[in-house]
Write a protein that holds these residues in place. Structure first.
Motif, PDB file in Angstrom:
ATOM      1  N   LYS A  12     -66.737  12.319 -51.174  1.00 45.75           N
ATOM      2  CA  LYS A  12     -65.598  11.510 -50.208  1.00 45.75           C
ATOM      3  C   LYS A  12     -66.234   9.951 -50.026  1.00 45.75           C
ATOM      4  O   LYS A  12     -65.138   9.073 -50.076  1.00 45.75           O
ATOM      5  CB  LYS A  12     -65.551  12.265 -48.978  1.00 45.75           C
ATOM      6  CG  LYS A  12     -65.199  13.823 -49.059  1.00 45.75           C
ATOM      7  CD  LYS A  12     -64.983  14.468 -47.673  1.00 45.75           C
ATOM      8  CE  LYS A  12     -64.444  15.861 -47.934  1.00 45.75           C
ATOM      9  NZ  LYS A  12     -65.621  16.748 -48.171  1.00 45.75           N
ATOM     10  N   ASN A  13     -67.365   9.634 -49.762  1.00 41.79           N
ATOM     11  CA  ASN A  13     -67.576   8.183 -49.511  1.00 41.79           C
ATOM     12  C   ASN A  13     -68.642   7.793 -50.591  1.00 41.79           C
ATOM     13  O   ASN A  13     -68.903   6.679 -50.470  1.00 41.79           O
ATOM     14  CB  ASN A  13     -68.234   8.389 -48.127  1.00 41.79           C
ATOM     15  CG  ASN A  13     -67.228   8.771 -47.359  1.00 41.79           C
ATOM     16  OD1 ASN A  13     -66.065   8.558 -47.126  1.00 41.79           O
ATOM     17  ND2 ASN A  13     -67.589   9.947 -46.446  1.00 41.79           N
ATOM     18  N   GLY A  14     -69.278   8.637 -51.662  1.00 44.55           N
ATOM     19  CA  GLY A  14     -70.250   7.917 -52.327  1.00 44.55           C
ATOM     20  C   GLY A  14     -69.811   7.039 -53.191  1.00 44.55           C
ATOM     21  O   GLY A  14     -68.522   7.006 -53.849  1.00 44.55           O
ATOM     22  N   ASN A  15     -70.701   6.079 -54.075  1.00 51.16           N
ATOM     23  CA  ASN A  15     -70.358   5.267 -55.193  1.00 51.16           C
ATOM     24  C   ASN A  15     -71.088   5.844 -56.436  1.00 51.16           C
ATOM     25  O   ASN A  15     -72.289   5.750 -56.219  1.00 51.16           O
ATOM     26  CB  ASN A  15     -70.921   3.878 -54.900  1.00 51.16           C
ATOM     27  CG  ASN A  15     -70.847   2.898 -55.939  1.00 51.16           C
ATOM     28  OD1 ASN A  15     -71.169   3.252 -57.054  1.00 51.16           O
ATOM     29  ND2 ASN A  15     -70.563   1.598 -55.601  1.00 51.16           N
ATOM     30  N   TRP A  16     -70.582   6.371 -57.135  1.00 46.44           N
ATOM     31  CA  TRP A  16     -70.967   7.098 -58.370  1.00 46.44           C
ATOM     32  C   TRP A  16     -71.711   6.424 -59.409  1.00 46.44           C
ATOM     33  O   TRP A  16     -73.064   6.570 -59.400  1.00 46.44           O
ATOM     34  CB  TRP A  16     -69.867   7.880 -59.359  1.00 46.44           C
ATOM     35  CG  TRP A  16     -70.748   8.571 -60.222  1.00 46.44           C
ATOM     36  CD1 TRP A  16     -70.339   8.478 -61.789  1.00 46.44           C
ATOM     37  CD2 TRP A  16     -70.962  10.079 -60.314  1.00 46.44           C
ATOM     38  NE1 TRP A  16     -70.969   9.492 -62.415  1.00 46.44           N
ATOM     39  CE2 TRP A  16     -71.547  10.450 -61.382  1.00 46.44           C
ATOM     40  CE3 TRP A  16     -71.489  10.690 -59.230  1.00 46.44           C
ATOM     41  CZ2 TRP A  16     -72.103  11.558 -61.968  1.00 46.44           C
ATOM     42  CZ3 TRP A  16     -72.172  12.034 -59.417  1.00 46.44           C
ATOM     43  CH2 TRP A  16     -72.512  12.462 -60.827  1.00 46.44           C
ATOM     44  N   ASP A  54     -72.312  12.154 -52.198  1.00 43.10           N
ATOM     45  CA  ASP A  54     -71.036  12.428 -51.529  1.00 43.10           C
ATOM     46  C   ASP A  54     -69.955  12.208 -52.087  1.00 43.10           C
ATOM     47  O   ASP A  54     -69.581  10.913 -52.423  1.00 43.10           O
ATOM     48  CB  ASP A  54     -71.445  11.545 -50.187  1.00 43.10           C
ATOM     49  CG  ASP A  54     -70.369  11.637 -49.180  1.00 43.10           C
ATOM     50  OD1 ASP A  54     -69.130  12.507 -49.249  1.00 43.10           O
ATOM     51  OD2 ASP A  54     -70.558  10.940 -48.101  1.00 43.10           O
ATOM     52  N   TYR A  60     -75.150   5.809 -57.440  1.00 46.13           N
ATOM     53  CA  TYR A  60     -75.680   7.132 -57.519  1.00 46.13           C
ATOM     54  C   TYR A  60     -76.269   7.271 -58.863  1.00 46.13           C
ATOM     55  O   TYR A  60     -77.657   7.615 -58.901  1.00 46.13           O
ATOM     56  CB  TYR A  60     -74.986   8.176 -57.194  1.00 46.13           C
ATOM     57  CG  TYR A  60     -75.517   9.700 -57.141  1.00 46.13           C
ATOM     58  CD1 TYR A  60     -76.027   9.835 -55.761  1.00 46.13           C
ATOM     59  CD2 TYR A  60     -75.568  10.514 -58.207  1.00 46.13           C
ATOM     60  CE1 TYR A  60     -76.821  11.166 -55.844  1.00 46.13           C
ATOM     61  CE2 TYR A  60     -76.046  11.797 -58.054  1.00 46.13           C
ATOM     62  CZ  TYR A  60     -76.935  11.914 -56.766  1.00 46.13           C
ATOM     63  OH  TYR A  60     -77.411  13.343 -56.910  1.00 46.13           O
ATOM     64  N   THR A  69     -64.371   9.438 -59.316  1.00 45.62           N
ATOM     65  CA  THR A  69     -64.807   9.311 -58.404  1.00 45.62           C
ATOM     66  C   THR A  69     -64.715   7.909 -57.940  1.00 45.62           C
ATOM     67  O   THR A  69     -65.346   7.341 -56.970  1.00 45.62           O
ATOM     68  CB  THR A  69     -66.215   9.550 -58.187  1.00 45.62           C
ATOM     69  OG1 THR A  69     -66.986   8.805 -59.311  1.00 45.62           O
ATOM     70  CG2 THR A  69     -66.516  11.075 -58.401  1.00 45.62           C
ATOM     71  N   THR A  70     -63.895   7.006 -58.511  1.00 45.43           N
ATOM     72  CA  THR A  70     -63.517   5.528 -58.126  1.00 45.43           C
ATOM     73  C   THR A  70     -62.332   5.291 -57.624  1.00 45.43           C
ATOM     74  O   THR A  70     -61.579   6.114 -57.777  1.00 45.43           O
ATOM     75  CB  THR A  70     -63.808   4.808 -59.561  1.00 45.43           C
ATOM     76  OG1 THR A  70     -62.732   5.119 -60.494  1.00 45.43           O
ATOM     77  CG2 THR A  70     -65.459   4.668 -60.130  1.00 45.43           C
TER      78      THR A  70
END
Length: 79
Positions: free
Chosen positions: A12-16, A10, A19, A78-79
């Protein structure tokens, strides 16, 4: 038959980082070899994350990267 399941990332809301930790465990449990890490990651991340990676690496295709390059490039954005 694969062990476990990893959902699409995700963007928009995910933590790479989290993941990728899960993806790495998926690799271990399914005995994914080094040469299959990048294709497996690309298959798992989903369309939106793939589009982001494609944009970030243009004009190169994500399939032309190493696994580590793909992870690090995506981490940066993504951070």
């Amino acid at each position: 038959m694969s062990v476990g399941k990893v959902r699409e990332f995700d963007i928009k809301n995910g933590n790479w980082s989290a993941y990728i930790d899960r993806v790495e465990m998926y690799f271990v449990s399914n005995k994914i070899t080094v040469d299959l890490k990048l294709p497996t990651l690309i298959a798992l991340i989903g369309e939106e994350a793939y589009e982001l990676l494609s944009t970030l690496t243009s004009p190169r295709k994500p399939s032309e990267l190493s696994y580590d390059e793909a992870v690090n490039i995506t981490q940066t954005f993504t951070t």
